[in-house]
Design a protein around this motif. Structure first.
Motif, PDB file in Angstrom:
ATOM      1  N   ILE A  88      -5.281  26.364-130.028  1.00  0.00           N
ATOM      2  CA  ILE A  88      -4.817  26.456-131.412  1.00  0.00           C
ATOM      3  C   ILE A  88      -4.390  25.086-131.931  1.00  0.00           C
ATOM      4  O   ILE A  88      -4.742  24.684-133.039  1.00  0.00           O
ATOM      5  CB  ILE A  88      -3.646  27.462-131.515  1.00  0.00           C
ATOM      6  CG1 ILE A  88      -4.155  28.891-131.319  1.00  0.00           C
ATOM      7  CG2 ILE A  88      -2.930  27.332-132.857  1.00  0.00           C
ATOM      8  CD1 ILE A  88      -3.047  29.916-131.154  1.00  0.00           C
ATOM      9  N   MET A  89      -3.655  24.351-131.110  1.00  0.00           N
ATOM     10  CA  MET A  89      -3.116  23.065-131.550  1.00  0.00           C
ATOM     11  C   MET A  89      -4.197  21.996-131.692  1.00  0.00           C
ATOM     12  O   MET A  89      -3.995  21.003-132.400  1.00  0.00           O
ATOM     13  CB  MET A  89      -2.041  22.599-130.577  1.00  0.00           C
ATOM     14  CG  MET A  89      -0.834  23.517-130.492  1.00  0.00           C
ATOM     15  SD  MET A  89       0.011  23.768-132.074  1.00  0.00           S
ATOM     16  CE  MET A  89       0.732  22.136-132.332  1.00  0.00           C
ATOM     17  N   SER A  90      -5.336  22.178-131.029  1.00  0.00           N
ATOM     18  CA  SER A  90      -6.411  21.183-131.128  1.00  0.00           C
ATOM     19  C   SER A  90      -7.521  21.620-132.083  1.00  0.00           C
ATOM     20  O   SER A  90      -8.533  20.927-132.193  1.00  0.00           O
ATOM     21  CB  SER A  90      -7.014  20.915-129.747  1.00  0.00           C
ATOM     22  OG  SER A  90      -7.603  22.087-129.213  1.00  0.00           O
ATOM     23  N   ALA A 123       2.991  16.907-129.298  1.00  0.00           N
ATOM     24  CA  ALA A 123       2.426  17.569-128.119  1.00  0.00           C
ATOM     25  C   ALA A 123       1.138  16.859-127.744  1.00  0.00           C
ATOM     26  O   ALA A 123       0.286  16.601-128.607  1.00  0.00           O
ATOM     27  CB  ALA A 123       2.163  19.048-128.387  1.00  0.00           C
ATOM     28  N   LEU A 124       0.985  16.561-126.452  1.00  0.00           N
ATOM     29  CA  LEU A 124      -0.196  15.855-125.987  1.00  0.00           C
ATOM     30  C   LEU A 124      -0.374  16.070-124.491  1.00  0.00           C
ATOM     31  O   LEU A 124       0.538  16.556-123.814  1.00  0.00           O
ATOM     32  CB  LEU A 124      -0.116  14.370-126.313  1.00  0.00           C
ATOM     33  CG  LEU A 124       0.871  13.470-125.555  1.00  0.00           C
ATOM     34  CD1 LEU A 124       0.643  12.009-125.949  1.00  0.00           C
ATOM     35  CD2 LEU A 124       2.322  13.840-125.777  1.00  0.00           C
ATOM     36  N   SER A 125      -1.526  15.698-123.986  1.00  0.00           N
ATOM     37  CA  SER A 125      -1.823  15.873-122.563  1.00  0.00           C
ATOM     38  C   SER A 125      -1.184  14.754-121.743  1.00  0.00           C
ATOM     39  O   SER A 125      -0.742  13.733-122.280  1.00  0.00           O
ATOM     40  CB  SER A 125      -3.328  15.882-122.332  1.00  0.00           C
ATOM     41  OG  SER A 125      -3.857  14.581-122.550  1.00  0.00           O
ATOM     42  N   TRP A 163      -4.649  20.756-121.928  1.00  0.00           N
ATOM     43  CA  TRP A 163      -4.383  19.915-123.097  1.00  0.00           C
ATOM     44  C   TRP A 163      -5.336  18.730-123.033  1.00  0.00           C
ATOM     45  O   TRP A 163      -5.364  18.003-122.056  1.00  0.00           O
ATOM     46  CB  TRP A 163      -2.930  19.478-123.131  1.00  0.00           C
ATOM     47  CG  TRP A 163      -1.996  20.636-123.290  1.00  0.00           C
ATOM     48  CD1 TRP A 163      -1.470  21.417-122.310  1.00  0.00           C
ATOM     49  CD2 TRP A 163      -1.507  21.170-124.525  1.00  0.00           C
ATOM     50  NE1 TRP A 163      -0.682  22.406-122.836  1.00  0.00           N
ATOM     51  CE2 TRP A 163      -0.681  22.284-124.204  1.00  0.00           C
ATOM     52  CE3 TRP A 163      -1.671  20.826-125.864  1.00  0.00           C
ATOM     53  CZ2 TRP A 163      -0.036  23.040-125.171  1.00  0.00           C
ATOM     54  CZ3 TRP A 163      -1.031  21.582-126.827  1.00  0.00           C
ATOM     55  CH2 TRP A 163      -0.221  22.673-126.482  1.00  0.00           C
ATOM     56  N   GLY A 164      -6.114  18.514-124.090  1.00  0.00           N
ATOM     57  CA  GLY A 164      -7.220  17.570-124.054  1.00  0.00           C
ATOM     58  C   GLY A 164      -6.900  16.174-124.525  1.00  0.00           C
ATOM     59  O   GLY A 164      -5.906  15.562-124.122  1.00  0.00           O
ATOM     60  N   ASN A 165      -7.699  15.673-125.458  1.00  0.00           N
ATOM     61  CA  ASN A 165      -7.658  14.265-125.836  1.00  0.00           C
ATOM     62  C   ASN A 165      -6.979  14.037-127.183  1.00  0.00           C
ATOM     63  O   ASN A 165      -7.139  12.964-127.771  1.00  0.00           O
ATOM     64  CB  ASN A 165      -9.089  13.716-125.891  1.00  0.00           C
ATOM     65  CG  ASN A 165      -9.857  14.032-124.624  1.00  0.00           C
ATOM     66  OD1 ASN A 165      -9.335  13.914-123.526  1.00  0.00           O
ATOM     67  ND2 ASN A 165     -11.106  14.459-124.782  1.00  0.00           N
ATOM     68  N   ASP A 166      -6.259  15.039-127.682  1.00  0.00           N
ATOM     69  CA  ASP A 166      -5.669  14.960-129.014  1.00  0.00           C
ATOM     70  C   ASP A 166      -4.153  14.834-128.941  1.00  0.00           C
ATOM     71  O   ASP A 166      -3.522  15.113-127.920  1.00  0.00           O
ATOM     72  CB  ASP A 166      -6.032  16.210-129.827  1.00  0.00           C
ATOM     73  CG  ASP A 166      -7.532  16.467-129.861  1.00  0.00           C
ATOM     74  OD1 ASP A 166      -8.290  15.479-129.824  1.00  0.00           O
ATOM     75  OD2 ASP A 166      -7.934  17.638-129.930  1.00  0.00           O
ATOM     76  N   VAL A 167      -3.582  14.443-130.068  1.00  0.00           N
ATOM     77  CA  VAL A 167      -2.129  14.419-130.250  1.00  0.00           C
ATOM     78  C   VAL A 167      -1.804  15.270-131.471  1.00  0.00           C
ATOM     79  O   VAL A 167      -2.382  15.073-132.545  1.00  0.00           O
ATOM     80  CB  VAL A 167      -1.596  12.986-130.458  1.00  0.00           C
ATOM     81  CG1 VAL A 167      -0.144  13.008-130.912  1.00  0.00           C
ATOM     82  CG2 VAL A 167      -1.721  12.182-129.165  1.00  0.00           C
ATOM     83  N   ALA A 168      -0.892  16.207-131.298  1.00  0.00           N
ATOM     84  CA  ALA A 168      -0.439  17.038-132.415  1.00  0.00           C
ATOM     85  C   ALA A 168       0.973  16.619-132.790  1.00  0.00           C
ATOM     86  O   ALA A 168       1.871  16.613-131.945  1.00  0.00           O
ATOM     87  CB  ALA A 168      -0.470  18.513-132.038  1.00  0.00           C
ATOM     88  N   LEU A 169       1.153  16.273-134.042  1.00  0.00           N
ATOM     89  CA  LEU A 169       2.479  15.975-134.597  1.00  0.00           C
ATOM     90  C   LEU A 169       2.822  17.121-135.538  1.00  0.00           C
ATOM     91  O   LEU A 169       2.029  17.473-136.417  1.00  0.00           O
ATOM     92  CB  LEU A 169       2.456  14.657-135.369  1.00  0.00           C
ATOM     93  CG  LEU A 169       2.218  13.396-134.543  1.00  0.00           C
ATOM     94  CD1 LEU A 169       1.719  12.263-135.432  1.00  0.00           C
ATOM     95  CD2 LEU A 169       3.490  12.984-133.823  1.00  0.00           C
ATOM     96  N   PHE A 170       4.009  17.708-135.378  1.00  0.00           N
ATOM     97  CA  PHE A 170       4.318  18.887-136.188  1.00  0.00           C
ATOM     98  C   PHE A 170       5.820  19.070-136.344  1.00  0.00           C
ATOM     99  O   PHE A 170       6.622  18.593-135.535  1.00  0.00           O
ATOM    100  CB  PHE A 170       3.698  20.143-135.582  1.00  0.00           C
ATOM    101  CG  PHE A 170       4.116  20.428-134.162  1.00  0.00           C
ATOM    102  CD1 PHE A 170       5.077  21.384-133.883  1.00  0.00           C
ATOM    103  CD2 PHE A 170       3.566  19.730-133.099  1.00  0.00           C
ATOM    104  CE1 PHE A 170       5.465  21.649-132.583  1.00  0.00           C
ATOM    105  CE2 PHE A 170       3.941  19.983-131.800  1.00  0.00           C
ATOM    106  CZ  PHE A 170       4.895  20.946-131.538  1.00  0.00           C
TER     107      PHE A 170
END
Length: 331
Positions: free
Chosen positions: A129-131, A176-178, A245-252
C-alpha cells in the motif's frame, strides 16, 4: 458444523504478539470500528484553507462555517489462517507433559506460528500500500535516478528531503523505508556531513540523528523478508526471497487522534480499521486423518485505508533495485 468461539486467553496472546522487525502497526495503526460495515468522512480540503474574516461588530452575526463531508462506506475484510493438529499428536504431547518428559504443547506452538505468519502477511500488505503510487496525489511523488539516488556520492539527500517536506500541505511526522534504503540514507555524504560535522566521507548517522535533522517524530525501518510466492509448497527445494519493503521512501503525516468514525475524521494519511481485534479459535475436525483432530485458527477482520492522500509523499527508487535471492529449504 462445529461451534467456533474465540479463546479469550489465546486471543489475548495473539493480540499482544509483536515482531520488532515489523513496522505495519506504526505505519497504518489499527483503530477500532463497531461493525463490519462502517462509514468514514472525507472532507473537502480547500474548505479548511479558507480563512474567513471573522471580525464582528457589537450586533453583527458571526459568519457561518459549514464543514461539508462526503461519507464513504467500507467493509472490513476477513483474514484467517488454520493450523491442523492430529488428535494423536495432542494426546501424545499431553501424556508427555504429565510425565514431565517435555513441555511441548502443539496448540501453543501452532498459535505462535500462525500469529507470526498473520503479522507477516499484514506487513506485506501495508508495504504494498505504501509503495503504490495510486495512494498518493500525482504532484506528491517523484522517481529518482542516477546521481539523485541516495547511493550516489553526488546525491544531495538532505536538500531533497527538506524541500519535499517544506512543500507538503501537511508536514510529515514519519518516514518509512527499507533497511537498504535506510543504509543508503544514513551514509549519504550530505546527511553524514550535516549530522557529524565532517566532510561526509566517513561515518554513518543514527535514526535519532536523522530524525532530529529532518524534524521527524519517527523513522521506521522495515527489516522483514518474505518468499515471493504466497503459495506454500514444501516440495520446492528452495524459495525465492525478497525484502518486503523495497526501494522507496514514504513520508507521511500520521495523526494519533484519527478514528474510523463518521463525523470524527481527523486528517491523517491512513490507518487500519478493524473489528474486535485478533482472535484465536479452536474447534474439532473429525475428518482429519484417521482419528480426527483440532484446528487452531487465527482471524482478524480489518481493512487498511488511505484516507488522506494529501498527507503523504512517495519518493520512488531512492536506491537501485535489489535482487531476490534463493533460500534453500532445510530437509
Amino acid at each position: 458444523m462445529p461451534t467456533m468461539l474465540p479463546n479469550p486467553v489465546w486471543s489475548g496472546f495473539a493480540e499482544g504478539y509483536r515482531n520488532n522487525r515489523y513496522i505495519a502497526d506504526l505505519v497504518l495503526p489499527r483503530v477500532p470500528v463497531s461493525a463490519e460495515l462502517f462509514e468514514c468522512d472525507y472532507y473537502d480540503i480547500p474548505e479548511f484553507l479558507v480563512a474567513p474574516n471573522n471580525e464582528v461588530g457589537r450586533l453583527d452575526r458571526p459568519p457561518l462555517v459549514d464543514f461539508k463531508a462526503s461519507q464513504r462506506q467500507f467493509r472490513t475484510k476477513n483474514y484467517a489462517m488454520d493450523s491442523p493438529l492430529p488428535q494423536f499428536d495432542l494426546d501424545l504431547a499431553k501424556a508427555q507433559r504429565q510425565s514431565k518428559i517435555t513441555k511441548y504443547d502443539p496448540e501453543k506452538l501452532a498459535m505462535d506460528g500462525i500469529a507470526e505468519l498473520h503479522e507477516l502477511a499484514r506487513e506485506r500488505r501495508v508495504a504494498a500500500i505504501m509503495s503504490n503510487p495510486l495512494n498518493y496525489l500525482p504532484s506528491m511523488q517523484q522517481v529518482l535516478a542516477g546521481t539523485s539516488q541516495f547511493t550516489d556520492p553526488a546525491s544531495r539527500a538532505k536538500d531533497l528531503l527538506i524541500a519535499i517536506m517544506d512543500g507538503m500541505l501537511y508536514r510529515p511526522n514519519k518516514m518509512a523505508l527499507s533497511r537498504l534504503a535506510w543504509t543508503a540514507l544514513r551514509s549519504n555524504p550530505q546527511i553524514v556531513a550535516a549530522v557529524l560535522g565532517n566532510a561526509g566521507s566517513e561515518g554513518v548517522a543514527t535514526v535519532e540523528q536523522v530524525a532530529k535533522l529532518l524534524e521527524l517524530d519517527e523513522i521506521l525501518v522495515g527489516d522483514s523478508f518474505a518468499a515471493i510466492s504466497q503459495n506454500r509448497d514444501p516440495s520446492r527445494p528452495a524459495e525465492m526471497v525478497n525484502r518486503i519493503w523495497g526501494n522507496d521512501v514514504a513520508l507521511f503525516y500520521s495523526n494519533p487522534a484519527a478514528q474510523a468514525i463518521a463525523g470524527y475524521n481527523q486528517f491523517t494519511f491512513g490507518y487500519t480499521a478493524r473489528l474486535n481485534g485478533v482472535e484465536i479459535l479452536t474447534f474439532p475436525d473429525n475428518y482429519m486423518g484417521a482419528g480426527g483432530g483440532q484446528v487452531v485458527r487465527i482471524r482478524e477482520r480489518c481493512i487498511e485505508l488511505i484516507t488522506g492522500k494529501f498527507c503523504g509523499y512517495l519518493l520512488r527508487n531512492v536506491i537501485p533495485a535489489s535482487t531476490p535471492f534463493s533460500m534453500d529449504r532445510v530437509m
